[in-house]
Design an enzyme around this catalytic site. Structure first.
Site, PDB file in Angstrom:
ATOM      1  N   GLU A  67       0.799  -1.221   0.000  1.00 42.77           N
ATOM      2  CA  GLU A  67       0.000   0.000   0.000  1.00 42.77           C
ATOM      3  C   GLU A  67       0.837   1.279   0.000  1.00 42.77           C
ATOM      4  OE1 GLU A  67      -4.080  -1.344   2.124  1.00 42.77           O
ATOM      5  OE2 GLU A  67      -2.453  -0.977   3.525  1.00 42.77           O
TER       6      GLU A  67
HETATM    7  C1  ACM Z   1      -2.035  -5.314   4.135  1.00 43.77           C
HETATM    8  O1  ACM Z   1      -3.115  -5.758   4.574  1.00 43.77           O
HETATM    9  N1  ACM Z   1      -1.920  -4.046   3.841  1.00 43.77           N
HETATM   10  C2  ACM Z   1      -0.909  -6.192   3.938  1.00 43.77           C
END
Ligand code: ACM
Length: 690
Positions: free
Chosen positions: A321
């Site tokens: 992310e």
């Molecule tokens: C995640 O759940 N961002 C690995």
């Protein structure tokens, strides 16, 4: 011909008989995860004050400590004082431990975890090639304890067991909410009971950097609100895990999810600071600057320091992310990209990861990261943790990487154990893989993200559901029907309480906190009929921060309701046989829960914390009432009015929407009753030629 027919019938009868025998035996087997091969024999090994453990053959301090713990647990479980090891040397062993050799010094991916356990009415013998196999067998032994009118005992049995997959992990996020060491230790105990072998410790994120750094003390001093593990504590925890055959892999999430680092070191960010510890949940802009050499020298020193604390061969760098905003907005980062011919920010992250890989390798570790790190420029010796729907684990290993599965194993989504249980790293997606590709699927990890999990409720969010994932990863052949899983998981849950897990006690404490000094019995009854919503719904419902109180009903109700599951089974029985005994039971339950509402409403009036559950408590009572009315229609063969149908439909659709971020756990059963009336009437109409 006749003879042949008789033979076929005989074979069929024999097959049915042996299947039933097997089934009957199975219902006496409660072990989680289910052993590969287990046969219950006639007889029992009685457990009384003469019980003793002897280590024959290879012995070492780890095995001795494990035998001490076994004795402690047995003593605690039975209340019978037992002699310590060595105290009863002249007596024959009740439990003889026969280990062939030292095995590997550390728990690792290649450890031999297999064991054999033979229990007769005179003694038990636990055999394994390595101490880690003995540890696994001891957990099975402890789960076999029974009590009846005569004694505590272990049923005579022959067990041969080994894991199907080598990597059976649990991620605990200690950054979003601080999770003290005793919480982590209890979870390690539970993991060992479930034969899980990797603690993935998520130690840094936007909301906190949780390990003491001697090289960069400002990291923990400024980035943790004082909630961090000292290096001595980390080492102690790693040793505690090692004693239980569990590897500990640290995750330091970068280049995104790194706000807490930048509080102390804004000069490493991709945009000018200052930065504060992030207090809310989500994906945020702050990001390490991949265009600065100083970022890599900092990471070299930090990873060197952290790698030395964790003896495991893997080191998790996160990589998930990444919010590209700071990278795209920075002229120097854009110029860096051009200079290095990196066409976009994904290539820039791949560049960052390649630099990181060199550092991680230099410090003697293998690198692992979330699936966003997948990139053709990254060598395939990096281990990928698959958490999104795409790429699948099959895609990942086809590209040459080794992988573990976490997609569908997110415990914070509050799905039932049966949902997780269905998901198999070697499932459908792996069917088309070559043997070599399949071999690169190492296992999986349950993930406990902690936006809504603090020390009060984290155990109830993990256990017993993680036991279902543990079984999926360990057991070679598991029943496909979840009913058998739940039967065993229910007992496993009780075993966890014997082991010291606090989930059930915490729930009582939290209920009492909501109720003040009122008797919590009515509220507790209601709790069993509710389900919490998961991360997604809660995030959409209101703005949460790390200062949001965790003192609400949604924070304490268990992710799954055994009471509601039992009701649903009874409702199914009732519909199969409306004149049978199930009907009276369902009626009694529904009437009891409906009547409970009066006491709940009184309690609500006396605690402002409970006010928000008033509509939900009413919805539950209405569902029960409708369920009772539906039963009347079913049992009397009468037809409900159109108005009744409409009201019921409205109620059911209301019940499908969260209230106070919870859902009724019994909606499915009430809907089942309602639909049975609809189906019955449709059937009658068809009979009447309508
Ligand atoms: C995640 O759940 N961002 C690995």
């Amino acid at each position: 011909m006749i003879q042949q027919k008789a033979y076929v019938v005989l074979v069929m009868v024999a097959a049915i008989f042996s299947t039933q025998l097997l089934m009957a035996q199975q219902t006496n087997i409660h072990v989680v995860p289910l052993p590969e091969h287990m046969v219950l024999n006639a007889g029992r090994l009685v457990i009384d004050g003469s019980f003793n453990v002897k280590i024959a053959g290879y012995s070492d301090p780890l095995l001795k400590r494990a035998a001490d713990r076994l004795l402690d647990r047995l003593q605690h479980r039975t209340g019978i004082p037992l002699h310590p090891q060595g105290d009863t040397d002249s007596n024959p062993a009740t439990l003889q431990i026969q280990c062939s050799g030292a095995g590997e010094a550390l728990p690792s991916l290649t450890a031999d975890e297999s064991y054999q356990l033979e229990v007769t009415d005179r003694a038990a013998r636990l055999t394994a090639a390595s101490p880690i196999g003995i540890l696994r067998g001891m957990e099975t032994f402890l789960q076999l304890i029974e009590l009846d009118g005569q004694s505590f005992f272990i049923p005579a049995a022959s067990i041969e067991d080994r894991p199907r997959l080598r990597w059976r992990g649990l991620l605990i996020d200690a950054s979003r909410h601080w999770e003290p060491l005793d919480v982590i230790r209890r979870n390690l105990d539970a993991m060992a009971a479930a034969k899980m072998n990797v603690l993935h410790w998520h130690l840094s994120d936007d909301q906190g950097f949780r390990v003491e750094s001697l090289k960069f003390p400002k990291l923990h001093e400024m980035g943790s609100d004082g909630h961090y593990y000292t290096q001595a504590e980390v080492k102690g925890l790693v040793a505690y895990a090692r004693d239980r055959g569990i590897r500990v892999i640290p995750e330091f999430d970068m280049p995104g999810h790194s706000t807490s680092w930048l509080v102390a070191y804004p000069e490493l960010a991709s945009a000018p600071g200052p930065y504060q510890i992030e207090r809310s949940w989500g994906v945020f802009e702050p990001c390490l600057n991949p265009a600065l050499e100083s970022t890599y020298s900092f990471l070299d020193a930090l990873i060197g320091e952290m790698a030395a604390l964790f003896p495991d061969e893997y080191f998790h760098i996160g990589g998930d992310e990444v919010n590209e905003k700071q990278w795209s907005a920075s002229p120097t980062i854009r110029a860096f990209r051009t200079r290095h011919q990196l066409k976009d920010n994904r290539e820039l992250q791949a560049y960052f990861n390649q630099r990181l890989l060199k550092i991680v390798t230099k410090h003697g570790k293998k690198m692992m990261g979330w699936d966003e790190i997948l990139h053709p420029d990254l060598p395939s010796n990096v281990l990928v943790q698959v958490w999104r729907k795409q790429p699948t684990i099959g895609d990942t290993v086809r590209r040459g990487f080794s992988a573990i599965l976490s997609y569908s194993y997110y415990l914070d989504h509050m799905r039932p154990a049966s949902f997780h249980y269905e998901m198999d790293p070697l499932g459908k997606d792996a069917d088309s893989l070559s043997a070599e590709e399949r071999g690169r699927i190492l296992g999986g990890e349950a993930c406990m993200w902690a936006e809504f999990a603090n020390p009060d409720n984290i155990e109830s969010r993990i256990w017993p559901r993680a036991g279902a994932i543990a079984e999926r990863l360990w057991s070679v052949s598991v029943p496909t029907d979840a009913a058998d899983l739940y039967r065993r998981l229910d007992r496993f849950n009780q075993e966890l309480r014997f082991l010291g897990l606090r989930h059930a006690d915490h729930q009582i404490e939290m209920l009492q906190r909501l109720a003040g000094y009122q008797d919590i019995a009515p509220l507790r009854k209601l709790t069993e009929l509710l389900l919490p919503t998961g991360l997604g719904v809660r995030q959409r419902t209101r703005k949460y921060t790390s200062f949001s109180p965790m003192n609400r009903m949604v924070d304490l109700v268990f992710p799954e309701s055994e009471t509601a599951r039992q009701l649903d089974l009874q409702v199914q029985n009732l519909l199969a046989d409306p004149a049978g005994t199930a009907a009276a039971r369902v009626r009694a339950s529904l009437a009891d829960w409906k009547d409970n509402n009066a006491a709940v409403q009184t309690m609500i009036g006396r605690s402002y914390l409970l006010e928000e559950i008033r509509p939900m408590a009413d919805t539950i009572a209405e569902l029960c009432e409708r369920g009772l009315q539906a039963m009347d229609f079913i049992q009397n063969g009468q037809k409900p009015s159109e108005a009744w149908r409409k009201e019921t439909k409205d109620l059911l659709s209301r019940a499908d929407k969260p209230q106070a971020e919870m859902l009724p756990a019994i909606t499915g059963s009430i809907r089942r009753l309602f639909e049975a009336i609809a189906a019955e009437n449709a059937g009658k109409n068809a009979e009447n030629g309508k």
